[in-house]
Scaffold this motif. Structure first.
Motif, short mmCIF file in Angstrom:
data_model
loop_
_atom_site.label_atom_id
_atom_site.label_comp_id
_atom_site.label_asym_id
_atom_site.label_seq_id
_atom_site.Cartn_x
_atom_site.Cartn_y
_atom_site.Cartn_z
N VAL A 8 6.70 6.75 -11.21
CA VAL A 8 6.60 7.48 -12.46
C VAL A 8 7.48 8.73 -12.41
O VAL A 8 7.46 9.48 -11.44
N LEU A 9 8.29 8.93 -13.46
CA LEU A 9 9.24 10.05 -13.48
C LEU A 9 8.82 11.17 -14.43
O LEU A 9 9.40 12.25 -14.41
N SER A 10 7.85 10.90 -15.30
CA SER A 10 7.30 11.97 -16.14
C SER A 10 5.90 11.54 -16.60
O SER A 10 5.49 10.41 -16.34
N ASN A 11 5.20 12.44 -17.26
CA ASN A 11 3.84 12.10 -17.70
C ASN A 11 3.88 10.96 -18.71
O ASN A 11 4.68 10.97 -19.64
N ILE A 12 3.01 9.95 -18.49
CA ILE A 12 3.02 8.78 -19.38
C ILE A 12 1.64 8.52 -19.97
O ILE A 12 1.31 7.41 -20.36
N ASP A 13 0.83 9.58 -20.05
CA ASP A 13 -0.53 9.41 -20.57
C ASP A 13 -0.56 8.90 -22.01
O ASP A 13 -1.57 8.34 -22.45
N GLU A 14 0.56 9.09 -22.73
CA GLU A 14 0.60 8.59 -24.11
C GLU A 14 0.45 7.06 -24.18
O GLU A 14 0.17 6.52 -25.25
N LEU A 15 0.61 6.38 -23.06
CA LEU A 15 0.44 4.92 -23.07
C LEU A 15 -0.97 4.52 -23.49
O LEU A 15 -1.19 3.42 -23.99
N PHE A 16 -1.93 5.44 -23.29
CA PHE A 16 -3.31 5.11 -23.65
C PHE A 16 -3.54 5.09 -25.16
O PHE A 16 -4.61 4.72 -25.62
N SER A 58 3.13 10.04 -7.57
CA SER A 58 4.02 10.34 -8.70
C SER A 58 3.20 10.57 -9.97
O SER A 58 3.53 11.44 -10.78
N LEU A 59 2.13 9.82 -10.14
CA LEU A 59 1.26 10.05 -11.31
C LEU A 59 0.60 11.42 -11.23
O LEU A 59 0.53 12.17 -12.21
N ARG A 60 0.11 11.77 -10.04
CA ARG A 60 -0.52 13.09 -9.85
C ARG A 60 0.49 14.23 -10.07
O ARG A 60 0.18 15.20 -10.73
N ASN A 61 1.70 14.06 -9.52
CA ASN A 61 2.72 15.11 -9.67
C ASN A 61 3.04 15.38 -11.13
O ASN A 61 3.46 16.48 -11.47
N HIS A 62 2.88 14.37 -11.95
CA HIS A 62 3.16 14.57 -13.38
C HIS A 62 1.87 14.81 -14.17
O HIS A 62 1.81 14.56 -15.37
N ASN A 63 0.85 15.27 -13.43
CA ASN A 63 -0.37 15.80 -14.04
C ASN A 63 -1.07 14.86 -15.00
O ASN A 63 -1.45 15.25 -16.10
N THR A 64 -1.27 13.63 -14.56
CA THR A 64 -2.03 12.74 -15.43
C THR A 64 -3.46 13.24 -15.56
O THR A 64 -4.02 13.82 -14.63
N SER A 65 -4.03 13.04 -16.75
CA SER A 65 -5.42 13.45 -16.96
C SER A 65 -6.35 12.25 -16.76
O SER A 65 -7.56 12.37 -16.96
N ARG A 66 -5.79 11.09 -16.40
CA ARG A 66 -6.61 9.89 -16.26
C ARG A 66 -6.97 9.63 -14.79
O ARG A 66 -6.37 10.19 -13.88
N LYS A 67 -7.97 8.78 -14.57
CA LYS A 67 -8.38 8.38 -13.23
C LYS A 67 -7.34 7.46 -12.61
O LYS A 67 -6.59 6.78 -13.33
N ALA A 93 0.84 -1.20 0.00
CA ALA A 93 0.00 0.00 0.00
C ALA A 93 0.88 1.25 0.00
O ALA A 93 0.57 2.25 -0.66
N ARG A 94 2.00 1.21 0.72
CA ARG A 94 2.94 2.35 0.72
C ARG A 94 3.47 2.59 -0.69
O ARG A 94 3.59 3.74 -1.13
N GLY A 95 3.77 1.49 -1.36
CA GLY A 95 4.21 1.61 -2.75
C GLY A 95 3.14 2.25 -3.61
O GLY A 95 3.41 3.16 -4.40
N ALA A 96 1.90 1.81 -3.40
CA ALA A 96 0.78 2.35 -4.18
C ALA A 96 0.59 3.84 -3.91
O ALA A 96 0.27 4.62 -4.82
N MET A 97 0.83 4.27 -2.67
CA MET A 97 0.69 5.69 -2.32
C MET A 97 1.72 6.52 -3.09
O MET A 97 1.39 7.56 -3.67
N VAL A 98 2.95 6.04 -3.10
CA VAL A 98 4.01 6.77 -3.80
C VAL A 98 3.73 6.77 -5.31
O VAL A 98 3.84 7.82 -5.96
N LEU A 99 3.33 5.63 -5.84
CA LEU A 99 3.00 5.56 -7.27
C LEU A 99 1.90 6.56 -7.63
O LEU A 99 2.03 7.34 -8.59
N GLY A 100 0.82 6.57 -6.82
CA GLY A 100 -0.30 7.47 -7.08
C GLY A 100 0.14 8.93 -7.04
O GLY A 100 -0.19 9.72 -7.93
#
Ligand code: UDP
Ligand code: MN
Length: 324
Positions: free
Chosen positions: A107-115, A25-34, A16-23
């Motif tokens: 996550v180290l940068s925005n990766i929304d292009e994966l979609f 990191s995604l927010r910090n890089h401004n993901t537009s996804r849920k 869960a700690r890992g999931a918190m950091v992952l979440g």
């Protein structure tokens, strides 16, 4: 975009700690996804609360409790517990496309292009590149696929005992069918690659978008001194390690620990942050000294102590002596 999501899984408080950091990191890089976290019933209340603050959706998946086909599959293959839980991501049918990410990724940068990619897109596994690594993959939720996956699981099991074996068995033409389903390695860079192909890491490592702390020792297995910005749960060599581990800990200590503190209130909890000098005795307790035979055996099993004895600096020093 509201019908696309990043999905992770945590069955206990460590992941869960890992999931918190992952979440974060995604927010910090401004993901537009849920952001969606699948959790198991063992995740404690305070951790669930923190996950709910970071993620749009936190969904409990209790395979043992559920009356669905996963429960039946589980009865036949009790060894594949976490795997069945991970496959649950295919049931998120209120999303049309998702990217699954292991809880030990950052996550180290925005990766929304994966979609832009299709099911099943993933990066090669560093140990066997004809298999994809299941730490990061693009998929399309579907009850039909979910059913087929469970059936595959019960009939064929998993050749490696985990989800990666099942998924590679099921999506078996990944290696050869469609190159656009091969994600560049920078979307799932594991620290193992740093040591197996150092010049390539030096050449391309700077472009990394996702790091994956694959293997037995996870970031949360260490301790960290936030003032000195040092990893303290290992030999001091770890401080010279490529900065990914420090990146994880800076985010955890600055953004996640305060949230945990708030949730735990007066209850004690172990943040993993230790201020002051590094503690050699503590370090040794965490990373017992191995004989060189034992170390060799571990190397051969792919379990080198990359953060300690087998750190980049130590390997480089050894190579330098040889070259001289
Ligand atoms: N996982 C979990 N609880 C466990 C083991 C694994 O929630 O006890 C989830 C978590 O999301 C984790 C993923 O399954 O990142 C895959 O396991 P892990 O990352 O440990 O495998 P590795 O990437 O080291 O092969
Ligand atoms: Mn992983």
């Amino acid at each position: 975009m509201a019908d696309q999501a990043f999905v992770t899984l945590a069955t206990n408080d460590s992941y869960a700690r890992g999931a918190m950091v992952l979440g974060k990191s995604l927010r910090n890089h401004n993901t537009s996804r849920k952001l969606v976290a699948l959790i198991g019933p063992q995740v404690s209340e305070p951790c669930q609360s923190v996950l709910k603050r970071i993620y749009d959706e936190v969904r409990m998946v209790d395979v043992l409790d559920s009356g669905d086909t996963a429960h039946l599959a589980m009865m036949k293959r009790p060894d594949l517990g976490v795997t069945f839980t991970k496959l649950h991501c295919w049931t998120l049918t209120h999303y049309s496309k998702c990217v699954f990410m292991d809880a030990d990724t950052l996550v180290l940068s925005n990766i929304d292009e994966l979609f832009d990619r299709e099911e099943l897109s993933a990066a090669p596994d560093p140990g066997w590149p004809d298999c994809f690594n299941s730490g990061v993959f693009v998929f399309c939720p579907s009850m039909e696929t979910y059913g087929k996956l469970l059936q595959y699981c019960t009939e064929h099991g998993s050749f490696d005992g985990g989800d990666q074996g099942v998924l590679n068995g099921f999506f078996s033409n990944w290696a050869t069918a469609d190159i656009s389903k091969h994600l560049p390695f920078i979307y799932n860079l594991s620290s193992i690659a740093i040591y197996t192909y150092l010049p390539a890491f030096k050449q391309y490592g700077g472009n990394a978008k996702v790091v994956h702390f694959l293997g037995k020792t996870k970031p949360w297995s260490y301790t960290f001194d936030p003032k000195a910005k040092r990893i303290t749960g290992s030999t001091h060599e770890a401080t010279a390690h490529p900065t990914f581990l420090l990146d994880w800990w800076s985010l955890f200590s600055s953004a996640v620990v305060p949230m945990l503190q708030e949730q735990y209130g007066d209850q004690p909890f172990h943040s993993g942050c230790v201020e002051g000098e590094s503690f050699p005795s503590h370090a040794q307790a965490l990373q017992p000294q191995l004989s060189s035979e034992e170390r060799k055996e571990k190397w051969e099993q792919g379990q080198a102590d990359y953060m300690g004895m087998d750190s980049f600096d130590n390997i480089k020093r050894k190579l330098d002596t040889f070259l001289k």
